[in-house]
Design a protein around this motif. Structure first.
Motif, PDB file in Angstrom:
ATOM      1  N   LYS A 337      85.579  35.896  51.706  1.00 40.25           N
ATOM      2  CA  LYS A 337      84.951  34.719  52.292  1.00 40.25           C
ATOM      3  C   LYS A 337      85.083  33.547  51.337  1.00 40.25           C
ATOM      4  CE  LYS A 337      81.830  37.039  55.331  1.00 40.25           C
ATOM      5  NZ  LYS A 337      82.517  38.326  55.235  1.00 40.25           N
ATOM      6  N   SER A 361      93.311  31.877  56.948  1.00 44.24           N
ATOM      7  CA  SER A 361      92.478  33.065  56.981  1.00 44.24           C
ATOM      8  C   SER A 361      93.124  34.150  57.827  1.00 44.24           C
ATOM      9  CB  SER A 361      91.060  32.764  57.440  1.00 44.24           C
ATOM     10  OG  SER A 361      91.065  31.964  58.569  1.00 44.24           O
ATOM     11  N   ASP A 366      86.626  34.895  56.428  1.00 44.59           N
ATOM     12  CA  ASP A 366      85.991  33.681  56.908  1.00 44.59           C
ATOM     13  C   ASP A 366      86.252  32.576  55.895  1.00 44.59           C
ATOM     14  OD1 ASP A 366      84.601  32.593  58.927  1.00 44.59           O
ATOM     15  OD2 ASP A 366      82.819  33.821  58.649  1.00 44.59           O
ATOM     16  N   THR A 368      85.869  28.376  55.033  1.00 40.29           N
ATOM     17  CA  THR A 368      85.217  27.118  55.399  1.00 40.29           C
ATOM     18  C   THR A 368      85.668  26.002  54.476  1.00 40.29           C
ATOM     19  OG1 THR A 368      83.264  28.383  55.999  1.00 40.29           O
ATOM     20  CG2 THR A 368      82.968  26.020  55.796  1.00 40.29           C
ATOM     21  N   CYS A 397      89.168  36.651  62.378  1.00 42.65           N
ATOM     22  CA  CYS A 397      88.811  35.816  61.237  1.00 42.65           C
ATOM     23  C   CYS A 397      88.281  34.480  61.738  1.00 42.65           C
ATOM     24  CB  CYS A 397      90.016  35.600  60.343  1.00 42.65           C
ATOM     25  SG  CYS A 397      91.456  35.026  61.223  1.00 42.65           S
ATOM     26  N   GLY A 398      87.732  33.710  60.844  1.00 41.32           N
ATOM     27  CA  GLY A 398      87.185  32.410  61.231  1.00 41.32           C
ATOM     28  C   GLY A 398      87.692  31.308  60.324  1.00 41.32           C
TER      29      GLY A 398
ATOM     30  N   TYR B 349      86.618  30.887  65.570  1.00 40.66           N
ATOM     31  CA  TYR B 349      86.781  32.331  65.373  1.00 40.66           C
ATOM     32  C   TYR B 349      87.918  32.931  66.194  1.00 40.66           C
ATOM     33  CZ  TYR B 349      82.408  32.423  62.781  1.00 40.66           C
ATOM     34  OH  TYR B 349      81.435  32.213  61.852  1.00 40.66           O
TER      35      TYR B 349
END
Lengths: 478, 415
Positions: A337, A361, A366, A368, A397-398, B349
């Motif tokens: 992450k 990703s 994840d 950001t 995944c995000g 997502y």
């Protein structure tokens, strides 16, 4: 043959441990441990007081919890805050006195500590757990008046410089992890470039966590005096362990009038295994201050390792006409992450900043991007350009983008763009048609996606980083 | 404030004829609100504009009790002319008139309901406040296959009779399959220093279409908050347009759940502010299934001391493949003291999506002004021309031509 190679690469190749006896501070976080660290480093009284003040403040602070990747609570009392190889009771005078096991370790990691064997002109400061083990090329640098040594050494030899600048960018009144670092920091690098000197070679620090249950809290301080230039590299690895290890470093950069600092990071801490077990928590505070006019600070980072990466290398553009840049590639795979990005705080007139962020990703990870661009009402005629692109591989995944944009100045311009996409079938098809297999094709496309950032790295690093990008994504397609 | 809330609440309960269950539910909401209070800067969603401070600064002590037993006189001069329409008239928070005379009465059902569901508890503390104090809930049900011939204008009128009051409004709309509604919210305030809290809930069934235009143009010193919750089924369309200009504080929040395939949501907005006004638009578009689309365009022109904020979030669920999400915010700062804040957020997502956002802010382009001036237009006119052109871009996105003209007229943009 290739398959065999791949299998080796797929595993984290820096995952070995060095079996070396170490001296540790007692477990736990309290005044005694801080006194112990300060004492073993023979620090002056003012620094001990500084640490204790930070510790007092730490008690009143709460751990932040606004970040995207959540993690189980860290028991700060269950960590060792100091760990050093036993042979370091007295710091060795030269490389010849160094424990051969240590030299072996760095050889395995590919870090040329023995200068005669080195191929490229990079001066290295190697940090093993809590202490700096060796700094190379000292003489050559001293000739020019450049100071490049471990911060413990700088505290002894150049106390006035350290006292003047330490904590000016990241004060002890900062957030939780930064304050924790101020209280217990163990070692790190110190760089001072005198006025009008262009540092003739790349300076580099190599961090290695070896002992288990230790946190690494290094502190780096780089000062570029008027009209000087320095390029600094940072690399990191850790052995494979099942438990999570904390890494909370502070990096402070100060650029005076007309000075330029270029700071590159290739972060490859152990990311945990396929099921997300173990790995490093990389909670680092990095901040640069463009203090003088026409100064420039540029951050480049390639983030491929760590179970959780949580950091925002920032620039405070205080001097008029100063420039801040941030180039980042962050790759997360499996259960990794990342919550990373930058802050550009425009205070001076005609300040400019540029942010290029590429996030990739894959697997169950994840990622950001979180960033802040703040143009104050005094910062006339300032500009910012931000571009953050994300690439997703698979639907487990995000990828998230959270920019904060604040403009209080009428003459200033801010531009922000972000896109999210996947590798298109067309691109893959095109490459495969020309005889690349799927994995190679993906590697090629991803490298193209990252090129803007990879170009910013010094040459030797760029090659390594490019390989790293490929390895990190191994097995994430198909 | 706490005592004030409790006494006002008891007064309302004793005046009204709510059922026991409702009173209970209202009390839960009240307790929750007392616990949380007005949102402050510390809450992430309220980071840029602090409503708690706005109320303290502009209003001070609020009075939560409203006497709804007296009828207010309707001043017809406020009605929009040259556009035939249906009306719902709120005066000082009391419904004075519901008029659907241009429509087929079988096709529209108006239900006066007090049945609260706790579905909307705890979205934020202002919704709890609304749940606790809203007087009557009207639910407007548009029947299957029916499209309203004329737009529905909801007038939000206030008179100078109210001062330092809190007004809570609530309307529910249900659009049955293949129906459509054009809804215009028209704000006209003669009062000052009140806090108006509006909550709309929309249920959009299959193939339905909703167009909601909010026009807040008249200068006034009220603090307003509006929350739209839109729930969309398959192939439905929602279009929201916000003209945010008149009140001294206004936060518009739109939450859109795209639950059905091929549903789409459009949110467009204009901030035209001066005189130390603080406005915000916050959107939350949730792509919850495949093949959904959203589009957002926000433009702002900010004069002296004004501050605008835009927080737009596109979030894409892991099953929502083939999502198309777009978001753009642009701002022109006209004064040294104006400020623009943006937080365009993507939370994704799923991999097979096309999502992007952009944001830009700066001053008027001097070259363009020079170009116009060199052709004999004076500085002020050139500036106006450029600003109008900048804003027209958003207005042209309005798909309903009647409303488009109405908004152009309100802004003084001629054809």
């Amino acid at each position: 043959m290739r398959e065999k190679e791949l299998n080796i690469l797929k595993d984290y190749k820096y995952g070995f441990t060095t079996d070396i006896e170490s001296v540790k501070a007692p477990k736990g976080l309290n005044q005694e441990v801080i006194r112990f660290i300060s004492n073993i480093k023979k620090e002056p009284q003012w620094l001990l007081e500084w640490r204790l003040k930070a510790f007092e403040r730490l008690k009143a602070l709460k751990e932040p919890d606004w970040q995207k990747p959540k993690y189980p609570k860290i028991d700060y009392q269950d960590l060792y805050y100091y760990s050093a190889p036993k042979s370091f009771k007295e710091k060795p005078n030269s490389l010849d006195d160094l424990d051969p096991k240590l030299l072996d370790t760095y050889k395995k990691l590919g870090i040329p500590l023995q200068e005669q064997k080195r191929l490229n002109g990079i001066a290295v400061d190697a940090v093993f757990d809590s202490v700096s083990v060796a700094t190379t090329f000292k003489e050559k640098l001293t000739e020019k008046g450049i100071i490049f040594c471990s911060i413990s050494e700088a505290v002894q030899k150049y106390p006035e410089l350290v006292k003047k600048y330490l904590g000016t960018v990241i004060p002890i009144t900062d957030h939780y992890f930064a304050t924790l670092n101020s209280a217990v920091f163990t070692d790190g690098s110190f760089v001072y470039i005198p006025p009008n000197i262009r540092c003739p070679m790349e300076l580099s620090t190599y961090f290695r966590i070896n002992a288990s249950d230790t946190g690494q809290f290094e502190r780096t301080l780089i000062i570029a005096d008027k009209g000087s230039y320095v390029s600094y590299l940072e690399g990191c690895t850790a052995p494979m362990r099942d438990e999570n290890q904390l890494h909370a470093a502070n990096v402070e950069l100060i650029a005076l009038d007309d000075a330029e600092i270029k700071y590159s990071t290739v972060q490859n801490w152990y990311p945990g295994d396929k099921d997300g077990k173990g790995g490093i928590y990389n909670f680092v505070t990095k901040r640069g201050l463009c203090k003088g006019k026409n100064s420039k600070i540029s951050w480049t980072q390639v983030e491929t390792g760590s179970a959780i990466t949580w950091k925002y290398p920032s620039c405070i553009l205080q001097g008029d006409n100063s420039i801040g840049e941030f180039y980042s590639i962050a790759i997360t795979n499996n259960h990794q992450k990342a919550d990373t990005g930058t802050k550009m705080i425009h205070l001076g007139k005609n300040t400019k900043s540029k942010i290029i962020s590429k996030g990739i990703s894959a697997g169950l990870s994840d990622m950001t991007y979180r960033g802040l661009v703040d143009i104050s009402s005094r910062a006339n005629n300032s500009r910012n350009y931000t571009q953050c692109d994300s690439l997703l591989m698979g639907n487990k995944c995000g990828a998230h983008t959270i920019p904060y944009i604040k403009n209080k100045n009428l003459e200033s311009n801010i531009e922000h763009e972000a896109t999210t996409s996947k590798i298109s079938e067309d691109q893959l098809h095109y490459c495969q048609q020309r005889g690349l297999n799927q994995e190679e094709a993906v590697g090629l496309i991803v490298n193209g996606f990252c090129k803007e950032v990879l170009q910013q790295l010094p040459m030797e690093f760029a090659v390594e980083a490019q390989k790293l990008v490929g390895i990190s994504l191994e097995g994430s397609v198909g | 404030m706490r005592e004030q809330l409790v006494t006002d609440f008891d007064k309302i309960i004793s005046d009204s004829n709510f059922s026991k269950k409702d009173i209970e539910l209202k009390r839960i909401s009240l307790d929750k609100f007392i616990e949380d209070g007005f949102p402050t800067k510390k809450k992430e969603d309220w980071k840029f504009l602090d409503i708690n401070r706005a109320i303290e600064k502009n209003i001070g002590e609020l009075d939560f009790y409203n006497d709804y037993s007296f009828q207010n006189k309707i001043d017809t001069s406020y009605f929009v002319k040259g556009l035939e329409h249906n009306k719902i008239v709120f005066i000082n928070g009391r419904i004075e008139k519901i008029d659907f005379k241009s429509e087929d009465s079988n096709k529209i059902e108006i239900i006066e309901e007090s049945n609260l569901s706790n579905k909307f508890n705890n979205i934020n503390s202002l919704i709890n406040l609304n749940n606790a104090f809203a007087n009557k809930n009207y639910k407007i049900n548009v029947k299957e296959n029916y499209s309203l011939k004329k737009p529905l204008i909801v007038y939000h009128l206030t008179s100078n009779k109210i001062y330092k009051k809190n007004i809570n409004l609530r309307l529910d709309f249900k659009l049955e399959s293949n129906s459509s509604l054009r809804l215009i919210d028209y704000f006209e305030d003669d009062s000052k220093d009140n806090f108006i809290n509006i909550f709309y809930n929309f249920d959009l069934e299959k193939d339905s279409s909703l167009k909601n235009y909010k026009i807040d143009h008249k200068d006034n010193k009220n603090v307003k908050y509006s929350f739209n919750n839109i729930d969309q089924k398959e192939n439905s369309i929602s279009e929201t347009f916000i003209l945010s200009s008149g009140s001294s504080f206004f936060k518009n929040e739109v939450n859109c759940d795209l639950n059905g395939k091929y549903s789409s949501a459009f949110v467009n907005g204009i901030f035209k502010l001066e005189d130390f006004k603080n406005h915000e638009i916050k959107t939350n578009i949730n792509h919850l299934t495949e093949n959904t689309k959203s589009y957002q365009l926000i433009k702002s022109v900010l004069g002296e001391g004004s501050k605008a904020a835009y927080q737009g979030k596109i979030s894409v669920n892991s099953i929502a493949q083939k999502t198309d999400g777009y978001q753009l915010s642009k701002c022109i700062l006209l004064d040294k003291t104006s400020e623009f804040n943006a937080k365009p957020e993507l939370e994704i997502y799923a991999d097979d999506v096309k999502c992007s956002h952009g944001s830009a802010s700066g001053s008027l382009n001097e070259d363009s002004i020079f170009y116009l001036m060199s052709r004999g237009i004076n500085y002020e006119q050139a500036k106006e021309l450029l600003i109008n052109g900048f804003l027209l871009d958003v207005i042209e996105k309005i798909t309903d031509s009647e409303t488009k003209n109405l908004i152009k007229n309100t802004l003084g943009l001629k054809e």
